[in-house]
Scaffold this active site. Sequence first.
Site, PDB file in Angstrom:
ATOM      1  N   THR A  33       8.326  -0.264 -37.154  1.00 11.42           N
ATOM      2  CA  THR A  33       7.933   0.632 -36.055  1.00 11.42           C
ATOM      3  C   THR A  33       6.771   0.131 -35.199  1.00 11.42           C
ATOM      4  O   THR A  33       5.769  -0.352 -35.700  1.00 11.42           O
ATOM      5  CB  THR A  33       7.547   2.028 -36.613  1.00 11.42           C
ATOM      6  OG1 THR A  33       8.555   2.461 -37.498  1.00 11.42           O
ATOM      7  CG2 THR A  33       7.408   3.056 -35.509  1.00 11.42           C
TER       8      THR A  33
ATOM      9  N   GLY B 162      14.794   8.132 -39.141  1.00 12.14           N
ATOM     10  CA  GLY B 162      13.454   8.205 -39.714  1.00 12.14           C
ATOM     11  C   GLY B 162      12.558   9.175 -38.968  1.00 12.14           C
ATOM     12  O   GLY B 162      13.021  10.094 -38.281  1.00 12.14           O
TER      13      GLY B 162
HETATM   14  N1  GLY Z   1       8.849   4.661 -39.712  1.00 14.13           N
HETATM   15  C1  GLY Z   1      10.117   4.246 -39.351  1.00 14.13           C
HETATM   16  C2  GLY Z   1      11.185   4.718 -40.192  1.00 14.13           C
HETATM   17  O1  GLY Z   1      10.984   5.115 -41.327  1.00 14.13           O
HETATM   18  O2  GLY Z   1      12.279   4.695 -39.724  1.00 14.13           O
END
Ligand code: GLY
Length: 316
Positions: free
Chosen positions: A182, A211
Site C-alpha cells: 500500500t 483490504g
Molecule cells: N493494506 C492493504 C491490504 O491489506 O490490502
Amino acid sequence: MRVILVHGGVGVKPTPERQAVLRESALTGYQALECGLLDAVEGAVRVLEDSPLFNAGYGSELNLDGEVEMDAAIIDGYKGRFGAVAAIKGVTNPVSVARRVLEDSPHVLLAGDGATRFARKMGFPEANCVAPERRDDWLAARWGQERLPSGIDTPASPFFGLSPTQGQAGGQAPDCQIGCDTVGCVAVADGKTAAASSTGGWFMKWPGRVGDTPVLGGGIFASRRGAVVASGLGEVFIETLAAKLVDELLEKGLPPQEAAAEVIRRLGRREQGFGGVVVASVDGRVGAAHNTASFPVCLIIDGKVVEEFEAVKVDS
Ligand code: GLY
C-alpha cells in the site's frame, strides 16, 4: 500551512531508488496543491502507482490466480466526500478511478467488474498492471503452492509479498526486499484536509479479497480535524476501524504523532496486527508510526522537504 506526507508501505525497504520515487511523489503532490487538495493527493499517489517499486498500480502484487486486483480510495476531509474502488483490474491508476467515483458517480464504492466497467466508461484504457518482477514473485510462489494441500494457505508471505525463495514466509513483518504494501498520501492546505491510498493488496490473496484501503474508517479517513492513511494487514485495520480511531484521538486533543502511535500500539495487541499510519492535522502537524521492519515516508511542509522526518517504530 501546506503539508504533503506520503508513504511507500510498511515493511518496504527504504532503498535510495524507493526514496527517490517517494520524494518525486511528494513534490508532485505539493506542486498540485495549487490546483486543489484532491489533485495533490491523487497526483502523489499516481507517481507511486506508476512505479514497479511499490505495491500499487503497475507494481501491484498478484493474487492466487496470477491476476492483479487493486483497491484505492480518495477523500475530501472538508466536504466529507469519499470515493473508492475495490478489486479493480486493468487500470494503472486506480486512485484516479476512485476520484471519478467521488466526483462523477452517485456512489462511494465500486467493486470488481463493475469498477472496471466504470473505469472504461470514464475513459481509462485497458492497461497492463503486471510488472515482470511481480510475475516472477508469483511464479516462484506458485511453484511452492503446488506442494500444498489447499490453495489459500500459501507458503509465500500472506501479506508482504515475499516468495518462498526469499525464505521469509509467515506473518511477521520482514525486511522486505521486493514485495511491499500500500501507498498513500495525506495533505493539508488552507485549513482543509484530504487523503488518498492505493494497493495491490496481499500477495497471493484470494481472488475478490478486499483490504482496508477502500474501507472508510479502516484504512483511510479525513475530516475537518485531520487526515490519515494506513498501511498493513488490512483485515485488522478494518476490524479495529483504525483510521477512524486516529481521527477520534485527534478530536480528544492528542497530537498527530501520539494519535498515530496509540493506534499502532492497540493494533499490535491483536493477532497479525502489523502496520503503520501517517496522519496530518488541519493545523499542519504530522505523525507517522508503525510496528514493522520499516515504513518509508517523505514529508514536505511549506515547500521544504523535511529530511529528518521519519516514521516512529512503536512497541506494543
Ligand atoms: N493494506 C492493504 C491490504 O491489506 O490490502
